[in-house]
Design an enzyme around this catalytic site. Structure first.
Site, PDB file in Angstrom:
ATOM      1  CG  ASP A 268      -1.941   1.074   1.278  1.00 27.43           C
ATOM      2  OD1 ASP A 268      -2.908   1.074   0.499  1.00 27.43           O
ATOM      3  OD2 ASP A 268      -1.734   1.986   2.103  1.00 27.43           O
TER       4      ASP A 268
ATOM      5  CG  HIS B 105      -5.652  -2.875  -0.449  1.00 31.71           C
ATOM      6  ND1 HIS B 105      -4.901  -2.366  -1.491  1.00 31.71           N
ATOM      7  CD2 HIS B 105      -5.241  -2.209   0.672  1.00 31.71           C
ATOM      8  CE1 HIS B 105      -4.080  -1.431  -1.021  1.00 31.71           C
ATOM      9  NE2 HIS B 105      -4.269  -1.328   0.283  1.00 31.71           N
TER      10      HIS B 105
END
Length: 328
Positions: free
Chosen positions: A106, A305
């Site tokens: 991320d 994610h």
């Protein structure tokens, strides 16, 4: 049998430009520096630390400045990318190492990429999880985010820009907000296609209005959630959000590196159901130019994610296999 994820972990703090950085390490051997994203902590690498240690590496997961037990400067501009790169350099030096492989997820992926781009003499290889590498440059970020949101709704990155605004939503119920945010971007709990996208806020609304409620993704136990929530309840969320509030500043400061490739050995692992990989598919397609040292690019089917937590065994296999090639 899986090793106990918190066994033999060594917690310590080291001096850094921001004051102190907290890190957790396991194992001996070549240094692998693990950099988390939003809204997480070193704990997001709990399944990687023992696997990397078992494969003969000194695995070190940091709390990025503004998170966990690391220092939290008050100034917004203390969270610019150049400062976070300096933090990574400080960790390598404090650990008595000359170089490291840096792996990020991320925002940590972007920080890892910038570290490798700006200091190839120290960061000899880079692993990127979830967020693809896109060289500095292009349109100003604020212009891009405004276009993404449109007239009816606001992109979450734009929503995070105004100091205090997202904090007012998150901090009254940190645990509930985190649970919803994690669920919204996890493969097994994310909204179905056609349902309102949790990356956007309706004008006058809240981001959490589109989060799933009453459900945790399979990778996140109640105890795991307690760890994450406990950190942010203690420290607040502002330090984490300030990373987003420096994107325009980063764009200006990285002008000398516009279009620059990362030439060191690299690896990318993304989730096929992650908006980061679908929205940035052009960046992945450009890897032959932007990551000429790329060993492999993997998209994990049915994965969202939080890739190293959703698919720890698969990510560990890919990471350790790649790291083995760097030792030859």
């Amino acid at each position: 049998m899986q090793p106990e994820p918190t066994a033999e972990l060594r917690h310590r703090t080291v001096e850094a430009p921001a004051g102190r950085l907290h890190l957790v390490e396991q194992g001996t051997g070549p240094l692998v520096l693990l950099v988390h994203g939003f809204p997480e902590s070193w704990y997001s690498w709990r399944r990687q630390l023992p696997a990397l240690a078992a494969a003969g590496h000194r695995a070190v997961a940091i709390d990025v400045r503004g998170y966990g037990r690391s220092s939290k400067p008050e100034a917004i501009d203390a969270y610019r990318m150049l400062d976070l790169v300096e933090d990574n350099l400080a960790v390598v030096r404090a650990l008595g190492e000359e170089n490291a492989v840096v792996v990020g997820h991320d925002w940590g992926s972007s920080i890892a990429a910038a570290s490798a781009l700006l200091h190839p003499e120290v960061f000899r290889a880079v692993g990127l999880l979830s967020v693809p590498y896109a060289p500095p440059g292009g349109p100003r970020p604020s212009e891009i985010f405004a276009q993404i949101g449109g007239l009816e709704q606001e992109f979450y990155v734009s929503y995070f820009q105004e100091p205090g605004r997202a904090e007012a939503e998150i901090e009254p119920d940190v645990r509930g907000w985190l649970a919803g945010f994690y669920a919204a971007l996890s493969a097994d709990t994310m909204p179905a296609p056609g349902e309102p996208d949790p990356h956007f806020v309706t004008h006058g609304g809240r981001l959490r209005d589109r989060f799933p409620t009453g459900v945790l993704p399979a990778w996140l136990s109640e105890d795991d959630l307690d760890v994450y929530a406990g950190e942010f309840e203690r420290t607040g969320i502002t330090g984490a959000l300030n990373r987003y509030r420096n994107m325009g500043r980063d764009w200006e400061e990285l002008v000398p590196h516009r279009g620059a490739p990362i030439k060191q050995p690299s690896l990318f692992i993304g989730g096929a159901l992650d908006a980061s990989t679908t929205w940035m598919s052009d960046a992945i397609d450009a890897y032959p130019t932007t990551l000429p040292g790329l060993s492999a690019s993997h998209l994990l089917d049915g994965c969202g994610h939080w890739i190293q937590q959703e698919r720890p065994e698969e990510v560990n296999r890919l990471l350790t296999g790649w790291l083995a090639t760097l030792r030859g």
